[in-house]
Design a protein around this motif. Structure first.
Motif, PDB file in Angstrom:
ATOM      1  N   VAL A 146      21.272  -4.324 -58.395  1.00  0.00           N
ATOM      2  CA  VAL A 146      22.726  -4.294 -58.189  1.00  0.00           C
ATOM      3  C   VAL A 146      23.210  -2.855 -58.018  1.00  0.00           C
ATOM      4  CG1 VAL A 146      24.964  -4.796 -59.235  1.00  0.00           C
ATOM      5  CG2 VAL A 146      23.106  -6.466 -59.410  1.00  0.00           C
ATOM      6  N   TYR A 147      22.705  -1.972 -58.880  1.00  0.00           N
ATOM      7  CA  TYR A 147      23.118  -0.566 -58.792  1.00  0.00           C
ATOM      8  C   TYR A 147      22.629   0.073 -57.494  1.00  0.00           C
ATOM      9  CZ  TYR A 147      23.898   4.283 -60.164  1.00  0.00           C
ATOM     10  OH  TYR A 147      24.334   5.588 -60.212  1.00  0.00           O
ATOM     11  N   HIS A 148      21.376  -0.193 -57.140  1.00  0.00           N
ATOM     12  CA  HIS A 148      20.797   0.334 -55.904  1.00  0.00           C
ATOM     13  C   HIS A 148      21.589  -0.146 -54.700  1.00  0.00           C
ATOM     14  CE1 HIS A 148      16.784   0.884 -53.468  1.00  0.00           C
ATOM     15  NE2 HIS A 148      17.770   1.610 -52.990  1.00  0.00           N
ATOM     16  N   TRP A 149      21.921  -1.436 -54.679  1.00  0.00           N
ATOM     17  CA  TRP A 149      22.729  -1.987 -53.584  1.00  0.00           C
ATOM     18  C   TRP A 149      24.082  -1.273 -53.493  1.00  0.00           C
ATOM     19  CZ3 TRP A 149      27.330  -4.628 -54.926  1.00  0.00           C
ATOM     20  CH2 TRP A 149      28.061  -5.099 -53.825  1.00  0.00           C
ATOM     21  N   ALA A 150      24.719  -1.068 -54.636  1.00  0.00           N
ATOM     22  CA  ALA A 150      26.060  -0.473 -54.638  1.00  0.00           C
ATOM     23  C   ALA A 150      26.043   0.957 -54.116  1.00  0.00           C
ATOM     24  CB  ALA A 150      26.644  -0.522 -56.054  1.00  0.00           C
ATOM     25  N   ILE A 151      25.121   1.794 -54.613  1.00  0.00           N
ATOM     26  CA  ILE A 151      25.143   3.193 -54.176  1.00  0.00           C
ATOM     27  C   ILE A 151      24.543   3.360 -52.786  1.00  0.00           C
ATOM     28  CG2 ILE A 151      25.172   4.060 -56.529  1.00  0.00           C
ATOM     29  CD1 ILE A 151      22.275   4.807 -56.252  1.00  0.00           C
ATOM     30  N   ASP A 152      23.719   2.415 -52.342  1.00  0.00           N
ATOM     31  CA  ASP A 152      23.222   2.465 -50.968  1.00  0.00           C
ATOM     32  C   ASP A 152      24.337   2.186 -49.969  1.00  0.00           C
ATOM     33  OD1 ASP A 152      20.611   3.131 -51.412  1.00  0.00           O
ATOM     34  OD2 ASP A 152      19.763   1.307 -50.552  1.00  0.00           O
ATOM     35  N   ASN A 153      25.286   1.366 -50.347  1.00  0.00           N
ATOM     36  CA  ASN A 153      26.249   0.847 -49.382  1.00  0.00           C
ATOM     37  C   ASN A 153      27.674   1.358 -49.516  1.00  0.00           C
ATOM     38  OD1 ASN A 153      24.874  -1.342 -47.644  1.00  0.00           O
ATOM     39  ND2 ASN A 153      24.128  -1.782 -49.701  1.00  0.00           N
ATOM     40  N   TYR A 154      28.011   1.963 -50.640  1.00  0.00           N
ATOM     41  CA  TYR A 154      29.403   2.365 -50.842  1.00  0.00           C
ATOM     42  C   TYR A 154      29.485   3.770 -51.436  1.00  0.00           C
ATOM     43  CZ  TYR A 154      30.005  -2.640 -50.207  1.00  0.00           C
ATOM     44  OH  TYR A 154      29.949  -3.916 -49.688  1.00  0.00           O
ATOM     45  N   GLY A 155      30.563   4.474 -51.088  1.00  0.00           N
ATOM     46  CA  GLY A 155      30.801   5.803 -51.612  1.00  0.00           C
ATOM     47  C   GLY A 155      30.058   6.875 -50.830  1.00  0.00           C
ATOM     48  N   THR A 161      38.452  -7.663 -50.489  1.00  0.00           N
ATOM     49  CA  THR A 161      39.293  -7.033 -51.509  1.00  0.00           C
ATOM     50  C   THR A 161      39.737  -5.633 -51.115  1.00  0.00           C
ATOM     51  OG1 THR A 161      38.130  -8.291 -53.228  1.00  0.00           O
ATOM     52  CG2 THR A 161      39.434  -6.403 -53.948  1.00  0.00           C
ATOM     53  N   PHE A 162      38.783  -4.825 -50.577  1.00  0.00           N
ATOM     54  CA  PHE A 162      39.078  -3.420 -50.322  1.00  0.00           C
ATOM     55  C   PHE A 162      39.026  -3.035 -48.841  1.00  0.00           C
ATOM     56  CE2 PHE A 162      37.094  -3.690 -54.568  1.00  0.00           C
ATOM     57  CZ  PHE A 162      38.140  -3.198 -55.337  1.00  0.00           C
ATOM     58  N   GLY A 163      38.561  -3.940 -47.984  1.00  0.00           N
ATOM     59  CA  GLY A 163      38.459  -3.643 -46.564  1.00  0.00           C
ATOM     60  C   GLY A 163      37.357  -2.649 -46.231  1.00  0.00           C
ATOM     61  N   VAL A 164      36.345  -2.540 -47.102  1.00  0.00           N
ATOM     62  CA  VAL A 164      35.271  -1.573 -46.907  1.00  0.00           C
ATOM     63  C   VAL A 164      34.008  -2.294 -46.460  1.00  0.00           C
ATOM     64  CG1 VAL A 164      33.825   0.175 -48.002  1.00  0.00           C
ATOM     65  CG2 VAL A 164      36.236  -0.050 -48.657  1.00  0.00           C
ATOM     66  N   GLN A 165      33.423  -1.819 -45.388  1.00  0.00           N
ATOM     67  CA  GLN A 165      32.196  -2.383 -44.824  1.00  0.00           C
ATOM     68  C   GLN A 165      30.972  -1.765 -45.491  1.00  0.00           C
ATOM     69  OE1 GLN A 165      31.610  -4.859 -42.882  1.00  0.00           O
ATOM     70  NE2 GLN A 165      30.886  -4.325 -40.834  1.00  0.00           N
ATOM     71  N   PRO A 166      29.931  -2.536 -45.808  1.00  0.00           N
ATOM     72  CA  PRO A 166      28.713  -1.951 -46.378  1.00  0.00           C
ATOM     73  C   PRO A 166      28.020  -1.034 -45.383  1.00  0.00           C
ATOM     74  CG  PRO A 166      28.320  -4.226 -45.759  1.00  0.00           C
ATOM     75  CD  PRO A 166      29.796  -3.999 -45.625  1.00  0.00           C
ATOM     76  N   ARG A 167      27.502   0.070 -45.859  1.00  0.00           N
ATOM     77  CA  ARG A 167      26.872   1.058 -44.999  1.00  0.00           C
ATOM     78  C   ARG A 167      25.701   0.487 -44.202  1.00  0.00           C
ATOM     79  NH1 ARG A 167      26.245   4.338 -48.704  1.00  0.00           N
ATOM     80  NH2 ARG A 167      28.022   5.691 -48.396  1.00  0.00           N
ATOM     81  N   SER A 168      24.931  -0.415 -44.788  1.00  0.00           N
ATOM     82  CA  SER A 168      23.736  -0.935 -44.129  1.00  0.00           C
ATOM     83  C   SER A 168      24.052  -1.736 -42.877  1.00  0.00           C
ATOM     84  CB  SER A 168      22.926  -1.804 -45.094  1.00  0.00           C
ATOM     85  OG  SER A 168      23.711  -2.893 -45.540  1.00  0.00           O
ATOM     86  N   SER A 169      25.265  -2.292 -42.792  1.00  0.00           N
ATOM     87  CA  SER A 169      25.595  -3.135 -41.635  1.00  0.00           C
ATOM     88  C   SER A 169      26.342  -2.397 -40.543  1.00  0.00           C
ATOM     89  CB  SER A 169      26.434  -4.344 -42.089  1.00  0.00           C
ATOM     90  OG  SER A 169      27.707  -3.925 -42.523  1.00  0.00           O
TER      91      SER A 169
END
Length: 250
Positions: free
Chosen positions: A84-93, A236-244
């Motif tokens: 979960v943490y890896h997914w979050a920092i890979d894709n957001y921020g 919720t936030f309108g933010v796209q994941p980086r991987s996509s």
């Protein structure tokens, strides 16, 4: 295909300039400092105290079998949490994100140059997790010293999470450079294997996020758990994941 709707990629700043050139193997940023070593030492001490409390308390209370179950649950939880943490920092921020910016920056650099993780020194890899474990778990050692099963869960989970970056690094190393015991543990699925983790660095770069053992990866990927979370974040936030949205993400 990703479940997340497309957005205007041009409007998103990813701060990727740091990925333009490959880091040198003698780069000071790959070396351990004394502060890194101190945080790793305090983290290890904190974990050792947790496990000692759990073992002593379980033996005196005749809860040895229950302790084994608590340790197993801690191990399974750590793998899930690492994913979960890896997914979050890979894709957001990005690098400017408060608290987590340096971790996000490091993981993005890792995706560009994955081989550098094996050149990064031990304490350099683990010091941030050692700091986290110290501040989060040390108070629990005092507050829950009379609850050995809970401390067994906490000790195992925090230990696996703290060393997850080392397990991750081993999954990038060639087998002939690894200790035999590490290869055996990888082969039987106790630690993340190279064969499983290599999929994370191949397109579409949106799977196999767990880096302790990888035992959760198939379930999370088959049931598209992270895609569902990405949809929730987007709605919720309108933010796209980086991987996509980055064709050269990996």
């Amino acid at each position: 295909m990703s479940m997340v709707p497309s957005v205007n990629v041009a409007a998103i700043d990813h701060h990727d300039d740091h990925r333009a050139t490959s880091p040198k193997f003698n780069d000071p940023s790959l070396k351990s400092t004394w502060s890194h070593r101190v945080w790793v030492a305090t983290g290890c001490t904190t974990i050792s105290v947790s496990l000692a409390i759990s073992v002593v308390g379980s033996v005196t209370s005749h809860l040895q079998l229950e302790l084994i179950l608590a340790l197993l649950l801690g191990y399974l939880f750590a793998d899930l949490a690492s994913g979960v943490y890896h997914w979050a920092i890979d894709n957001y921020g990005d690098a400017s994100t408060p608290i987590f910016g340096s971790q996000i920056n490091a993981f993005q650099g890792h995706h560009k140059f994955p081989y550098t993780i094996v050149e990064r020194e031990f304490a350099n890899k683990l010091h941030m997790l050692g700091c986290f474990v110290t501040f989060l778990v040390l108070p629990m050692d005092f507050m829950y010293h009379d609850q050995p099963l809970f401390m067994g869960f906490v000790g195992m989970a925090s230990g696996c999470l703290m060393f997850s970056q080392q397990f991750h690094a081993w999954a990038h190393e060639t087998k002939n450079k690894l200790p035999v015991i590490v290869v055996v543990l990888q082969d039987i699925g106790v630690l993340l294997s190279r064969s499983q983790h290599v999929a994370h660095h191949k397109r579409p770069f949106n799977n196999n996020y767990c880096i302790v053992s990888g035992v959760w990866n198939r379930f999370l990927d088959d049931y598209k758990v992270f895609e569902a979370l990405e949809m929730m974040v987007f709605l919720t936030f309108g933010v796209q994941p980086r991987s996509s949205i980055k064709p050269n993400y990996g």
